[in-house]
Design a protein around this motif. Sequence first.
Motif, PDB file in Angstrom:
ATOM      1  N   TYR A 143       0.869  -1.179   0.000  1.00 58.84           N
ATOM      2  CA  TYR A 143       0.000   0.000   0.000  1.00 58.84           C
ATOM      3  C   TYR A 143       0.906   1.230   0.000  1.00 58.84           C
ATOM      4  O   TYR A 143       1.615   1.499   0.971  1.00 58.84           O
ATOM      5  N   LEU A 144       0.890   1.972  -1.119  1.00 58.12           N
ATOM      6  CA  LEU A 144       1.777   3.118  -1.293  1.00 58.12           C
ATOM      7  C   LEU A 144       0.975   4.393  -1.516  1.00 58.12           C
ATOM      8  O   LEU A 144      -0.099   4.370  -2.129  1.00 58.12           O
ATOM      9  N   LEU A 145       1.524   5.498  -1.034  1.00 55.20           N
ATOM     10  CA  LEU A 145       0.929   6.816  -1.243  1.00 55.20           C
ATOM     11  C   LEU A 145       1.995   7.764  -1.769  1.00 55.20           C
ATOM     12  O   LEU A 145       3.175   7.632  -1.432  1.00 55.20           O
ATOM     13  N   ALA A 146       1.584   8.722  -2.590  1.00 56.97           N
ATOM     14  CA  ALA A 146       2.517   9.750  -3.056  1.00 56.97           C
ATOM     15  C   ALA A 146       1.769  11.059  -3.243  1.00 56.97           C
ATOM     16  O   ALA A 146       0.581  11.071  -3.575  1.00 56.97           O
ATOM     17  N   SER A 147       2.489  12.156  -3.020  1.00 57.25           N
ATOM     18  CA  SER A 147       1.917  13.489  -3.183  1.00 57.25           C
ATOM     19  C   SER A 147       2.705  14.259  -4.240  1.00 57.25           C
ATOM     20  O   SER A 147       3.938  14.199  -4.277  1.00 57.25           O
ATOM     21  N   TYR A 148       1.966  14.975  -5.078  1.00 56.97           N
ATOM     22  CA  TYR A 148       2.552  15.844  -6.100  1.00 56.97           C
ATOM     23  C   TYR A 148       1.791  17.168  -6.087  1.00 56.97           C
ATOM     24  O   TYR A 148       0.669  17.255  -5.570  1.00 56.97           O
ATOM     25  N   THR A 149       2.388  18.188  -6.684  1.00 57.11           N
ATOM     26  CA  THR A 149       1.687  19.452  -6.910  1.00 57.11           C
ATOM     27  C   THR A 149       2.025  19.949  -8.312  1.00 57.11           C
ATOM     28  O   THR A 149       2.982  19.475  -8.948  1.00 57.11           O
ATOM     29  N   THR A 150       1.241  20.913  -8.788  1.00 53.77           N
ATOM     30  CA  THR A 150       1.537  21.560 -10.064  1.00 53.77           C
ATOM     31  C   THR A 150       0.903  22.947 -10.086  1.00 53.77           C
ATOM     32  O   THR A 150      -0.141  23.173  -9.453  1.00 53.77           O
ATOM     33  N   THR A 151       1.552  23.858 -10.799  1.00 53.46           N
ATOM     34  CA  THR A 151       0.986  25.201 -10.984  1.00 53.46           C
ATOM     35  C   THR A 151       0.127  25.261 -12.242  1.00 53.46           C
ATOM     36  O   THR A 151      -0.481  26.292 -12.529  1.00 53.46           O
ATOM     37  N   ASN A 152       0.085  24.162 -12.998  1.00 51.38           N
ATOM     38  CA  ASN A 152      -0.804  24.097 -14.155  1.00 51.38           C
ATOM     39  C   ASN A 152      -2.256  24.098 -13.683  1.00 51.38           C
ATOM     40  O   ASN A 152      -2.551  23.765 -12.532  1.00 51.38           O
ATOM     41  N   SER A 153      -3.147  24.429 -14.586  1.00 48.85           N
ATOM     42  CA  SER A 153      -4.566  24.425 -14.230  1.00 48.85           C
ATOM     43  C   SER A 153      -5.045  22.999 -13.996  1.00 48.85           C
ATOM     44  O   SER A 153      -4.424  22.029 -14.465  1.00 48.85           O
ATOM     45  N   LEU A 154      -6.148  22.874 -13.294  1.00 43.04           N
ATOM     46  CA  LEU A 154      -6.719  21.556 -13.030  1.00 43.04           C
ATOM     47  C   LEU A 154      -7.099  20.866 -14.340  1.00 43.04           C
ATOM     48  O   LEU A 154      -6.804  19.681 -14.534  1.00 43.04           O
ATOM     49  N   ASP A 155      -7.717  21.609 -15.255  1.00 42.29           N
ATOM     50  CA  ASP A 155      -8.137  21.021 -16.536  1.00 42.29           C
ATOM     51  C   ASP A 155      -6.940  20.514 -17.339  1.00 42.29           C
ATOM     52  O   ASP A 155      -6.974  19.414 -17.901  1.00 42.29           O
ATOM     53  N   ASN A 156      -5.869  21.316 -17.410  1.00 37.80           N
ATOM     54  CA  ASN A 156      -4.680  20.900 -18.166  1.00 37.80           C
ATOM     55  C   ASN A 156      -4.009  19.682 -17.529  1.00 37.80           C
ATOM     56  O   ASN A 156      -3.494  18.802 -18.229  1.00 37.80           O
ATOM     57  N   THR A 157      -4.012  19.642 -16.205  1.00 38.25           N
ATOM     58  CA  THR A 157      -3.405  18.500 -15.506  1.00 38.25           C
ATOM     59  C   THR A 157      -4.190  17.224 -15.793  1.00 38.25           C
ATOM     60  O   THR A 157      -3.606  16.162 -16.050  1.00 38.25           O
ATOM     61  N   ILE A 158      -5.507  17.325 -15.771  1.00 36.74           N
ATOM     62  CA  ILE A 158      -6.354  16.164 -16.073  1.00 36.74           C
ATOM     63  C   ILE A 158      -6.128  15.696 -17.507  1.00 36.74           C
ATOM     64  O   ILE A 158      -5.989  14.491 -17.768  1.00 36.74           O
ATOM     65  N   LEU A 159      -6.070  16.642 -18.447  1.00 40.62           N
ATOM     66  CA  LEU A 159      -5.842  16.286 -19.852  1.00 40.62           C
ATOM     67  C   LEU A 159      -4.500  15.582 -20.031  1.00 40.62           C
ATOM     68  O   LEU A 159      -4.391  14.593 -20.757  1.00 40.62           O
ATOM     69  N   PHE A 160      -3.472  16.092 -19.357  1.00 41.24           N
ATOM     70  CA  PHE A 160      -2.145  15.477 -19.451  1.00 41.24           C
ATOM     71  C   PHE A 160      -2.181  14.032 -18.953  1.00 41.24           C
ATOM     72  O   PHE A 160      -1.647  13.125 -19.599  1.00 41.24           O
ATOM     73  N   LEU A 161      -2.812  13.815 -17.804  1.00 38.46           N
ATOM     74  CA  LEU A 161      -2.861  12.473 -17.226  1.00 38.46           C
ATOM     75  C   LEU A 161      -3.675  11.519 -18.100  1.00 38.46           C
ATOM     76  O   LEU A 161      -3.284  10.363 -18.300  1.00 38.46           O
ATOM     77  N   LYS A 162      -4.781  11.997 -18.640  1.00 34.76           N
ATOM     78  CA  LYS A 162      -5.586  11.154 -19.533  1.00 34.76           C
ATOM     79  C   LYS A 162      -4.787  10.756 -20.768  1.00 34.76           C
ATOM     80  O   LYS A 162      -4.785   9.583 -21.177  1.00 34.76           O
ATOM     81  N   ASP A 163      -4.094  11.724 -21.366  1.00 38.00           N
ATOM     82  CA  ASP A 163      -3.288  11.436 -22.563  1.00 38.00           C
ATOM     83  C   ASP A 163      -2.168  10.453 -22.246  1.00 38.00           C
ATOM     84  O   ASP A 163      -1.881   9.538 -23.034  1.00 38.00           O
ATOM     85  N   ALA A 164      -1.521  10.640 -21.092  1.00 34.97           N
ATOM     86  CA  ALA A 164      -0.423   9.752 -20.703  1.00 34.97           C
ATOM     87  C   ALA A 164      -0.921   8.323 -20.510  1.00 34.97           C
ATOM     88  O   ALA A 164      -0.258   7.358 -20.919  1.00 34.97           O
ATOM     89  N   LEU A 165      -2.092   8.176 -19.910  1.00 41.27           N
ATOM     90  CA  LEU A 165      -2.663   6.846 -19.696  1.00 41.27           C
ATOM     91  C   LEU A 165      -3.055   6.190 -21.019  1.00 41.27           C
ATOM     92  O   LEU A 165      -2.848   4.987 -21.219  1.00 41.27           O
ATOM     93  N   LYS A 166      -3.611   6.983 -21.937  1.00 38.45           N
ATOM     94  CA  LYS A 166      -3.992   6.441 -23.248  1.00 38.45           C
ATOM     95  C   LYS A 166      -2.760   5.984 -24.018  1.00 38.45           C
ATOM     96  O   LYS A 166      -2.750   4.909 -24.627  1.00 38.45           O
TER      97      LYS A 166
END
Length: 239
Positions: free
Chosen positions: A168-191
């Motif tokens: 069971y692992l946990l990790a924390s990250y932050t970004t100054t990018n917008s929430l929408d752009n961060t979601i789009l990046f993660l979706k694209d990376a997963l695809k």
Amino acid sequence: MMTQNSKIGLGLVAVIILVLIVFWYPSYKVQNIQNEQKDKLILDDKVYKLNKLVLAHECSQVLEEAEAYLSTNADAEQIWSALGACQFDLGKFKDAKDSFQKVLALEPENVAAKNYLKQMEFKTGEIVVTGTETPFDKIEFESRMGLNFDEILTFVKATEKPSNILEYLLASYTTTNSLDNTILFLKDALKKAGMNFTFSGAKTGTIISYGNEKERKIIMLEKKNSLVKVEMNYQKLTN
């Protein structure tokens, strides 16, 4: 037949024994009481110290000191309780059960021991995570998640927590990018990685989940002032 001298001798012996009893026994009794009080003070001090260490999650020291004390004082239920609490905190659930069962054998109405044992009655599919955290390597964590996040996210920390599953692992990250752009990046990376995922949005944040029957991977995103806070969770369920 007993002579007069023999009778006198026996009488003197009896008197000496009586004098010893009268003068020695009270001091012996006092010494016993003092020893018992001293033992109680030692126990109270040990319990206080171990409980502080338990609260601080200094469980390695608790295990060492508790086991050493119990090797000569096996009826100290408070020490068994401290030992069990740390065994639980470290995910040593079988050992913790044994310790709390010993607590109940010594004090059948101990509520804390009953509560701990209740927590260890794991239901099918239930994940129980304890309070101890161990630092975990960033590269190893991202290997488990199957993605590298350096392009858009700033790593904060990764930890491993004891649980009733394999990992069971946990990790924390932050970004100054917008929430929408961060979601789009993660979706694209997963695809691009060929991973099937589910996406859900709510007022409290956004959740992206993927994995299979052996492992579960969860990414949670939330807007926090000028930053987007990203919390990730990796769960290894079976080999």
